[in-house]
Design an enzyme around this catalytic site. Structure first.
Site, short mmCIF file in Angstrom:
data_model
loop_
_atom_site.label_atom_id
_atom_site.label_comp_id
_atom_site.label_asym_id
_atom_site.label_seq_id
_atom_site.Cartn_x
_atom_site.Cartn_y
_atom_site.Cartn_z
N GLU A 56 -16.91 21.74 -6.08
CA GLU A 56 -18.32 21.87 -6.45
C GLU A 56 -18.65 23.27 -6.95
O GLU A 56 -19.47 23.45 -7.85
CB GLU A 56 -19.23 21.47 -5.29
CG GLU A 56 -18.96 22.18 -3.97
CD GLU A 56 -18.02 21.41 -3.07
OE1 GLU A 56 -18.39 21.15 -1.91
OE2 GLU A 56 -16.89 21.11 -3.52
N SER A 173 30.88 -4.24 0.68
CA SER A 173 31.50 -3.30 -0.26
C SER A 173 33.01 -3.28 -0.09
O SER A 173 33.57 -3.61 0.95
CB SER A 173 30.93 -1.90 -0.02
OG SER A 173 31.67 -0.94 -0.68
N ARG A 202 5.33 8.27 -2.80
CA ARG A 202 6.02 9.50 -2.38
C ARG A 202 5.25 10.73 -2.85
O ARG A 202 5.15 11.72 -2.12
CB ARG A 202 7.44 9.52 -2.94
CG ARG A 202 8.39 8.55 -2.27
CD ARG A 202 9.80 8.73 -2.80
NE ARG A 202 10.75 7.84 -2.14
CZ ARG A 202 12.06 7.82 -2.39
NH1 ARG A 202 12.57 8.66 -3.29
NH2 ARG A 202 12.86 6.98 -1.75
N SER A 241 20.25 11.63 15.85
CA SER A 241 20.38 12.05 17.25
C SER A 241 21.53 13.02 17.48
O SER A 241 21.38 13.98 18.22
CB SER A 241 20.59 10.81 18.14
OG SER A 241 19.44 10.02 18.16
#
Length: 419
Positions: A56, A173, A202, A241
């Protein structure tokens, strides 16, 4: 106060200006403003964090002193009434001699929250609230969550088939143990249009969150490829972890203080090796046994068995194991301390369940492709103990449907960020 015929049109101009600031304003809100005199726009402003001045103030400066006096100011967020990096914008509006202020919504910041409007009204300025409010609230929902709770808005994203599978059975695979073999074997489930939209999600996020299993399986970059400017790099957060992140992974090779590993235990030598490559490593508390199951889910007796007579075994969780994974609530608290206002969780089935079980998910954005994988070996959207009753299921509200070519997406909220 009266709403005029052109109020919505000029408010949409302010919202478009505000959207230009997406990626450039965090941890502050995206704000756009227009000054209107005699039915014409005489000043425009768009806030960016680096630009410091609020929208503003910029709009009034560009309008000029003469045009601003007696004008109408349109903006998507209430003018602030407190001293921050700048002075109170409500004071600047008063000093400019604005006659009328039209705002889409109140500022969710507890330091403001209507006080800016009160100051303007007390000075005799006409104030109109609520024009295009739904759009304005959605634009700044991450700011609202962060400024009120000091934790980021968490959006759970997934791309899946119509039967809720995010990947085919593992091991398809030729080299299933190779880094990135999962992506090679699986191919893309969702369309190019849906994947392009993901880049917009993203871009609007401060951080992306995955488990280390996703890195090992797909070797993704986890970057913002929208091509649009952003103030801070997208923080790539990996739950790992035991620091199993491969040194040859693309996230490590491209790390520039924008990769953060949150672990529950850190071997010092491994930590130093990762940090030497520009990866940040931090330890967070492990989830406790009583936090492995959401409070509204009844824990089943351990003696329960499958139909074959074999005991049910806990789901294996690479990098995020029961009793050994980082506490998801501590994770979002830590990200909040880093001024991360929004997190896009793009993990696999186990991370999805961990986030839901911990109650950290605010909204979902789920892409569906018109495909059916079927089979018990295909990877489901969320794998874990799960909610045991329909009445206990996570409930998604305020649902919106989107189309991306042949794909569609479900956007909805588990929790209102403005509550």
């Amino acid at each position: 106060m009266a709403v005029l015929p052109d109020d919505e049109r000029f408010m949409r101009e302010a919202l478009e200006l505000a959207r230009l600031g997406v990626g450039l304003t965090s941890p502050n809100p995206s704000v756009g403003a227009v000054v209107v005199r005699d039915g014409s726009i005489v000043g425009r402003g768009c806030y960016t964090y680096e630009g410091v001045k609020h929208a503003e103030v910029l709009a009034l400066e560009r309008a000029g002193e003469e045009a601003a006096r007696g004008s109408t100011l349109y903006l998507n967020l209430e003018p602030c009434s407190h001293q921050g990096r700048t002075g109170p914008c409500a004071e600047a509006v008063l000093a400019a001699g604005v006659k009328r202020v039209v705002a889409a919504m109140r500022d969710p910041n507890p330091l403001v929250n209507g006080q800016g409007f009160e100051k303007l009204r007390a000075a005799g300025i006409e104030v109109v609230e609520g024009i295009c409010q739904a759009e304005a609230r959605r634009l700044n929902e991450a700011f609202a969550k962060y400024v009120r709770h000091k934790t980021p808005l968490v959006t759970l994203k997934a791309g899946m088939t119509l039967d809720g599978k995010i990947a085919p059975p593992p091991g398809g695979s030729e080299s299933p143990s190779a880094l990135g073999a999962g992506e090679v074997a699986a191919g893309w489930i969702t369309s190019e249009e849906a994947r392009a939209h993901l880049q917009e999600l993203r871009h609007a996020s401060d951080a992306i969150l995955v488990g280390v299993g996703t890195i090992i399986a797909d070797d993704p970059l986890l970057t913002d490829r929208s091509g649009r400017p952003r103030r801070r790099p997208l923080m790539r957060v990996i739950l790992d972890s035991r620091l199993r992140l491969p040194m040859e992974s693309r996230v490590v090779k491209t790390a520039k203080d924008d990769v953060l590993i949150l672990c529950s235990m850190a071997e010092e030598r491994r930590k130093q090796e990762l940090e030497a490559h520009g990866v940040r490593v931090e330890q967070v508390e492990m989830v406790s046994a009583d936090r492995l199951t959401p409070s509204n889910v009844r824990r089943m007796p351990s003696r329960r068995r499958t139909g074959t007579g074999a005991p049910i075994k806990p789901d294996p969780s690479p990098g995020i194991t029961p009793g050994g994974r980082p506490d998801m609530r501590k994770v979002v608290e830590r990200l909040g301390e880093m001024e991360i206002t929004s997190v896009l969780s793009e993990g696999g089935a186990l991370v999805n369940w961990a986030a839901l079980a911990a109650g950290i998910v605010d909204k979902v954005f789920l892409y569906y492709a018109p495909k059916i994988l079927a089979g018990t070996g295909s990877v489901p959207f969320a794998a874990g103990e799960g909610f045991r009753r329909v009445s206990e299921a996570a409930r998604v509200k305020s649902v919106t449907l989107h189309r991306f070519g042949e794909d569609f997406a479900v956007e909805g909220y588990l929790r209102d960020p403005y509550e």
